[in-house]
Write an enzyme that holds these catalytic residues in place. Structure first.
Site, short mmCIF file in Angstrom:
data_model
loop_
_atom_site.label_atom_id
_atom_site.label_comp_id
_atom_site.label_asym_id
_atom_site.label_seq_id
_atom_site.Cartn_x
_atom_site.Cartn_y
_atom_site.Cartn_z
N VAL A 15 0.83 -1.21 0.00
CA VAL A 15 0.00 0.00 0.00
C VAL A 15 0.87 1.26 0.00
CG1 VAL A 15 -1.89 1.23 1.14
CG2 VAL A 15 -1.84 -1.27 1.20
N LYS A 97 -6.55 -1.48 10.13
CA LYS A 97 -7.87 -1.81 10.70
C LYS A 97 -7.78 -2.47 12.07
CE LYS A 97 -6.35 -4.59 7.39
NZ LYS A 97 -6.61 -5.37 6.22
N GLY A 126 -11.05 -1.04 1.30
CA GLY A 126 -10.07 -0.50 0.34
C GLY A 126 -10.53 0.77 -0.35
N GLY A 179 -0.76 -9.76 -3.30
CA GLY A 179 -0.59 -8.76 -2.23
C GLY A 179 -1.91 -8.39 -1.56
N LYS A 197 -12.93 -4.48 10.46
CA LYS A 197 -13.54 -3.50 9.54
C LYS A 197 -14.98 -3.21 9.97
CE LYS A 197 -10.53 -4.91 5.77
NZ LYS A 197 -10.31 -5.90 4.72
N GLY A 295 -5.39 -4.46 -2.36
CA GLY A 295 -4.42 -4.19 -3.42
C GLY A 295 -3.82 -2.80 -3.24
N1 HSE Z 1 -6.21 -8.59 3.59
C1 HSE Z 1 -7.18 -7.58 3.33
C2 HSE Z 1 -8.22 -8.12 2.38
C3 HSE Z 1 -6.50 -6.38 2.75
O1 HSE Z 1 -7.95 -9.15 1.76
O2 HSE Z 1 -9.29 -7.56 2.28
C4 HSE Z 1 -7.38 -5.17 2.66
O3 HSE Z 1 -7.82 -4.74 3.90
#
Ligand code: HSE
Length: 416
Positions: A15, A97, A126, A179, A197, A295
């Site tokens: 990120v 988060k 995201g 990623g 989240k 991502g």
């Molecule tokens: N690992 C998290 C996902 C990354 O796959 O949503 C984004 O928060």
């Protein structure tokens, strides 16, 4: 107000690097990265070495830096950085988060105390601007529920498996290579990342701050070919869902669970690393937000949006906590649930109130029935040791439309 943001960046992973590149491609943004604090100074990087430092204080004590952007993995270290930055009067943008969900109450207090601001739209879903929307557009008490696919990696895995082209392991490894997955992918597949989240979304949507460890969560790790066949035969897909629901009176339930999603649900067609959030409210019924949930570039764009919001002096007011009655968190809610099991001992942990459907075979059996979440909660910690998979269908079918109309007719404003 248009203050140039001189940024001290912590972390240059997927990120962090995504943000760096997004900023280069956004020349009109009055923001520049001055220093980047990283752990390993010897690791080869794609940008000039003089940008990097390893000492926190090079950023925290630099009077020219007016914004700290924290994008590191380690929630404990992130907490120290964010706290130190706020106490030094620097505003912060973060995507962490786990750190935010764990310390939400303290961070709200620190922002009030210091006048510095903490923004974190990138932390949930995201690229979807869901936090700021909950804070600003939904700044009234009409919100009834927030339901979403909040984790891109588990959604990638479920997409890969349901479309029949990948095994669980292949799909997980792909999510890691791209990623999307956490350093410890257990956080993705167990639903714990989605819990963090959901806690953030519930803070801005409803004003209630839940402790992540008190939210019911079950993951997709035990999903097998029997469960997939069950879902396909019924025309459903299985999606990992986080849901915050306003209940009778001023109560709120949060849960994260695999859900059997029917084709007419907005979340049915959300595939791969995309996330989707369905927002339900009195009068407007349903609204839907959709976008990439993981991502470097999608998350970097969301961080950029928080940076430009800071340019204009934006801060969260936590309006639901300020102007409305904060709902009580409860697990007294009935859900319709699918349980696949192999032996009766495992089955005996689940206290169904009513069973609609039973199926026996070798080696797998299943039941579909109604169960109270408060009775499921004590089983949560045992789930990893049991040979079972659970998924829910939602709350027993109640039409929000009818309920809302009825409630407003009778003057009873709060809906189930
Ligand atoms: N690992 C998290 C996902 C990354 O796959 O949503 C984004 O928060």
């Amino acid at each position: 107000m248009d203050t140039k943001q001189i940024i001290g960046l912590f972390g240059f992973g997927v990120v962090g690097e995504g943000l760096y590149n997004v900023l280069q491609k956004s020349p009109a943004t009055r923001a520049e990265i001055k220093k980047i604090c990283i752990q390993d100074i010897n690791k080869p990087r794609s940008i000039p070495g003089e940008m990097f430092c390893t000492d926190y204080s090079a950023i925290i004590d630099d009077p020219e830096i007016n914004l700290v952007v924290e994008l590191i993995n380690d929630a404990g270290e992130a907490y120290k950085i964010v706290k130190a930055a706020l106490l030094a009067g620097k505003s912060v943008v973060s995507g962490n988060k786990m750190m935010l969900a764990t310390h939400m109450e303290e961070f709200i207090g620190l922002q009030q105390q210091t006048g510095a601001s903490l923004l974190y739209d990138a932390s949930a879903c995201g690229s979807i601007p869901v936090v700021r929307n909950l804070e600003e557009y939904y700044d009234n008490d009409l919100l009834l529920s927030i339901t979403g696919i909040l984790n891109g990696s588990s959604n990638c895995i479920l997409s890969g498996i349901f479309n029949g082209n990948e095994t669980y392991e292949q799909a997980l490894s792909k999510a890691q290579q791209m990623g999307f997955a956490e350093t410890d992918p257990f956080l993705d597949v167990s639903g714990k990342d989605a819990v963090n989240k959901l806690v953030i979304l519930a803070t801005h949507g409803f004003g209630a701050i839940a402790k992540p460890e008190e939210v019911f969560v079950s993951g997709i790790e035990k999903l097998n070919e029997f469960d997939i066949r069950f879902a396909k035969e019924k025309g459903f897909k299985i999606k990992q869902i986080g849901q915050a629901t306003k209940l009778n009176g001023n109560a709120l339930n949060l849960l994260v669970m695999p859900k059997l999603v029917p084709p007419d649900d907005y979340l049915f067609n959300i595939e791969k690393e995309y996330n989707g959030v369905v927002i339900e409210g009195a009068f407007y019924e349903k609204q839907f937000m959709f976008g990439k949930g993981a991502g470097g570039y999608p998350t970097g764009s969301s961080v950029l949006s928080d940076i430009t919001a800071r340019m204009h002096g934006y801060r969260y007011e936590y309006k639901k906590r300020k102007y409305f009655n904060i709902p009580e968190l409860t697990n007294e809610v009935q859900i319709k649930m699918y349980l696949r099991y192999s032996n009766l001992i495992d089955f005996s942990y689940f206290e169904f109130d009513a069973i609609d459907e039973k199926y026996y075979s070798k080696p797998y059996n299943y039941v579909v029935g109604s169960i109270n979440l408060s009775k499921l909660l004590p089983v949560m910690k045992l789930l990893p040791a049991l040979d079972v998979f659970i998924a829910f269908f939602g709350r027993p079918e109640v039409s929000r439309k009818t309920e809302t109309r009825k409630a407003f007719k009778t003057g009873e404003f709060v809906n189930r």
